[in-house]
Design a protein around this motif. Sequence first.
Motif, PDB file in Angstrom:
ATOM      1  N   VAL A   1       0.829  -1.207   0.000  1.00  0.00           N
ATOM      2  CA  VAL A   1       0.000   0.000   0.000  1.00  0.00           C
ATOM      3  C   VAL A   1       0.862   1.256   0.000  1.00  0.00           C
ATOM      4  O   VAL A   1       0.580   2.234  -0.704  1.00  0.00           O
ATOM      5  N   ARG A   2       1.934   1.237   0.779  1.00  0.00           N
ATOM      6  CA  ARG A   2       2.838   2.398   0.820  1.00  0.00           C
ATOM      7  C   ARG A   2       3.420   2.704  -0.558  1.00  0.00           C
ATOM      8  O   ARG A   2       3.416   3.855  -1.008  1.00  0.00           O
ATOM      9  N   ASP A   3       3.909   1.672  -1.241  1.00  0.00           N
ATOM     10  CA  ASP A   3       4.518   1.894  -2.553  1.00  0.00           C
ATOM     11  C   ASP A   3       3.500   2.435  -3.556  1.00  0.00           C
ATOM     12  O   ASP A   3       3.846   3.268  -4.412  1.00  0.00           O
ATOM     13  N   ARG A   4       2.246   1.993  -3.452  1.00  0.00           N
ATOM     14  CA  ARG A   4       1.207   2.477  -4.371  1.00  0.00           C
ATOM     15  C   ARG A   4       0.829   3.920  -4.045  1.00  0.00           C
ATOM     16  O   ARG A   4       0.649   4.751  -4.942  1.00  0.00           O
ATOM     17  N   ILE A   5       0.716   4.233  -2.763  1.00  0.00           N
ATOM     18  CA  ILE A   5       0.298   5.579  -2.360  1.00  0.00           C
ATOM     19  C   ILE A   5       1.384   6.602  -2.675  1.00  0.00           C
ATOM     20  O   ILE A   5       1.094   7.739  -3.080  1.00  0.00           O
ATOM     21  N   LEU A   6       2.650   6.235  -2.512  1.00  0.00           N
ATOM     22  CA  LEU A   6       3.740   7.170  -2.778  1.00  0.00           C
ATOM     23  C   LEU A   6       3.815   7.573  -4.247  1.00  0.00           C
ATOM     24  O   LEU A   6       4.421   8.598  -4.580  1.00  0.00           O
ATOM     25  N   LYS A   7       3.214   6.790  -5.128  1.00  0.00           N
ATOM     26  CA  LYS A   7       3.189   7.142  -6.551  1.00  0.00           C
ATOM     27  C   LYS A   7       2.056   8.111  -6.886  1.00  0.00           C
ATOM     28  O   LYS A   7       2.005   8.628  -8.003  1.00  0.00           O
ATOM     29  N   GLN A   8       1.171   8.352  -5.939  1.00  0.00           N
ATOM     30  CA  GLN A   8       0.040   9.243  -6.156  1.00  0.00           C
ATOM     31  C   GLN A   8       0.395  10.675  -5.781  1.00  0.00           C
ATOM     32  O   GLN A   8       1.401  10.923  -5.113  1.00  0.00           O
ATOM     33  N   ASP A   9      -0.426  11.614  -6.204  1.00  0.00           N
ATOM     34  CA  ASP A   9      -0.205  13.020  -5.873  1.00  0.00           C
ATOM     35  C   ASP A   9      -0.337  13.226  -4.364  1.00  0.00           C
ATOM     36  O   ASP A   9      -1.293  12.744  -3.752  1.00  0.00           O
ATOM     37  N   GLN A  10       0.618  13.929  -3.772  1.00  0.00           N
ATOM     38  CA  GLN A  10       0.658  14.158  -2.321  1.00  0.00           C
ATOM     39  C   GLN A  10       0.676  12.845  -1.551  1.00  0.00           C
ATOM     40  O   GLN A  10       0.156  12.746  -0.434  1.00  0.00           O
ATOM     41  N   GLY A  11       1.295  11.826  -2.152  1.00  0.00           N
ATOM     42  CA  GLY A  11       1.320  10.519  -1.516  1.00  0.00           C
ATOM     43  C   GLY A  11       2.124  10.485  -0.229  1.00  0.00           C
ATOM     44  O   GLY A  11       1.785   9.732   0.694  1.00  0.00           O
ATOM     45  N   ASP A  12       3.184  11.292  -0.165  1.00  0.00           N
ATOM     46  CA  ASP A  12       3.996  11.324   1.056  1.00  0.00           C
ATOM     47  C   ASP A  12       3.151  11.743   2.249  1.00  0.00           C
ATOM     48  O   ASP A  12       3.146  11.104   3.302  1.00  0.00           O
ATOM     49  N   ARG A  13       2.432  12.843   2.071  1.00  0.00           N
ATOM     50  CA  ARG A  13       1.589  13.359   3.145  1.00  0.00           C
ATOM     51  C   ARG A  13       0.501  12.358   3.523  1.00  0.00           C
ATOM     52  O   ARG A  13       0.204  12.165   4.705  1.00  0.00           O
ATOM     53  N   ALA A  14      -0.096  11.704   2.522  1.00  0.00           N
ATOM     54  CA  ALA A  14      -1.188  10.772   2.789  1.00  0.00           C
ATOM     55  C   ALA A  14      -0.705   9.584   3.615  1.00  0.00           C
ATOM     56  O   ALA A  14      -1.368   9.164   4.577  1.00  0.00           O
ATOM     57  N   PHE A  15       0.469   9.029   3.264  1.00  0.00           N
ATOM     58  CA  PHE A  15       0.953   7.865   4.008  1.00  0.00           C
ATOM     59  C   PHE A  15       1.416   8.263   5.407  1.00  0.00           C
ATOM     60  O   PHE A  15       1.285   7.486   6.359  1.00  0.00           O
ATOM     61  N   VAL A  16       1.957   9.466   5.561  1.00  0.00           N
ATOM     62  CA  VAL A  16       2.333   9.944   6.881  1.00  0.00           C
ATOM     63  C   VAL A  16       1.102  10.038   7.780  1.00  0.00           C
ATOM     64  O   VAL A  16       1.152   9.705   8.970  1.00  0.00           O
ATOM     65  N   ASP A  17      -0.031  10.465   7.226  1.00  0.00           N
ATOM     66  CA  ASP A  17      -1.273  10.524   8.001  1.00  0.00           C
ATOM     67  C   ASP A  17      -1.676   9.134   8.493  1.00  0.00           C
ATOM     68  O   ASP A  17      -2.181   8.984   9.620  1.00  0.00           O
ATOM     69  N   LEU A  18      -1.454   8.116   7.666  1.00  0.00           N
ATOM     70  CA  LEU A  18      -1.764   6.746   8.085  1.00  0.00           C
ATOM     71  C   LEU A  18      -0.870   6.327   9.254  1.00  0.00           C
ATOM     72  O   LEU A  18      -1.343   5.717  10.224  1.00  0.00           O
ATOM     73  N   LEU A  19       0.422   6.657   9.155  1.00  0.00           N
ATOM     74  CA  LEU A  19       1.344   6.296  10.231  1.00  0.00           C
ATOM     75  C   LEU A  19       1.005   7.028  11.523  1.00  0.00           C
ATOM     76  O   LEU A  19       1.078   6.455  12.609  1.00  0.00           O
ATOM     77  N   LEU A  20       0.636   8.300  11.410  1.00  0.00           N
ATOM     78  CA  LEU A  20       0.279   9.066  12.598  1.00  0.00           C
ATOM     79  C   LEU A  20      -0.966   8.507  13.273  1.00  0.00           C
ATOM     80  O   LEU A  20      -1.050   8.448  14.497  1.00  0.00           O
ATOM     81  N   MET A  21      -1.933   8.077  12.453  1.00  0.00           N
ATOM     82  CA  MET A  21      -3.139   7.485  13.033  1.00  0.00           C
ATOM     83  C   MET A  21      -2.802   6.169  13.721  1.00  0.00           C
ATOM     84  O   MET A  21      -3.313   5.862  14.810  1.00  0.00           O
ATOM     85  N   ALA A  22      -1.913   5.378  13.096  1.00  0.00           N
ATOM     86  CA  ALA A  22      -1.509   4.114  13.705  1.00  0.00           C
ATOM     87  C   ALA A  22      -0.795   4.352  15.028  1.00  0.00           C
ATOM     88  O   ALA A  22      -1.017   3.635  16.011  1.00  0.00           O
ATOM     89  N   LYS A  23       0.056   5.375  15.073  1.00  0.00           N
ATOM     90  CA  LYS A  23       0.757   5.675  16.322  1.00  0.00           C
ATOM     91  C   LYS A  23      -0.206   6.128  17.399  1.00  0.00           C
ATOM     92  O   LYS A  23      -0.050   5.795  18.580  1.00  0.00           O
TER      93      LYS A  23
END
Length: 306
Positions: free
Chosen positions: A209-231
């Motif tokens: 999922v990370r590799d797919r999201i990072l290829k999308q627009d603003q993917g860095d920010r989107a995946f960071v939001d997932l990590l923050l929610m997990a934390k």
Amino acid sequence: MSGFLPENPGVLQMDVIAEIRRRHLVEKETISSLAIAFKLSRPTIRKHLKTVETPAYQRQHQPHPMLGSFHQQLHAWLEQEADLPRKQRRTAQRLYECLQVEGYQGSYTAVQRYVKGWKKKRSPHPTIKQAFVPLAFPAGETCQFDWSHETVELGGVVQTIAEHHRRFGRDHLICDPWHYLPVLEKKPGALRHGAPFQTWDLPVAIKVVRDRILKQDQGDRAFVDLLLMAKGLGDNGLDALEVACDLTLQTGVISAAIVLNEMRRLTEAAKPKALDDTPASTPALTLEPVADCSRYDSLRSVCHVH
């Protein structure tokens, strides 16, 4: 001959310094002769014979003659608003406009310079932009170097944004990814080249999922939001993120929004159990009401004064 910078009359141009060094070191011209030729003192010549970098003029003390009596008013405003949230504090431009209402006739530059100096003295610690994440770049790619700071100013309050356990030993780079998540919130681009995240042993579903999201627009920010929610979910956060990523992969549509929705569904509080539609759980009607329209006719026969 004059070799001073036009904008800073007290600073020599670098080509003049180079000429002084050449004539002394190559042509063996004496310091006294150079002082006469360049109309400089001998101590100045000796100083520039050791110069290897472009000299820069730095003012040690900045006077504020234009502020005058308004200096105290500006300082008082800054102190009063120091502990307010950033959005509620007045900018240098707004403070300048307020001073004009009080009768100030000086320039905006003087106000801006004073505000900048006041902030620098009050907050000697580095800002969030100076926070550091160790980076690792593949051979051939552009790289950068940062200096490490972990104490930052957030909303005008000095805070420690990350903590880590002390490690003993030498020549070891130990990076805990969770330690750097608060920095990622401000610098999501470090997710791609940050050393802690390149070697992070994540579950397979999360990696895909990370590799797919990072290829999308603003993917860095989107995946960071997932990590923050997990934390934010505590010890079970990474497990919830893995299950949510697995469910998202089953849908065939990969996006951070879908993963977030699945995580919320997995972690939301349990709803109260609904009553079963059975005679045992459903209240029974013991006295059935009787429709009697004649009661309304009796009401009509009574006269009411309004």
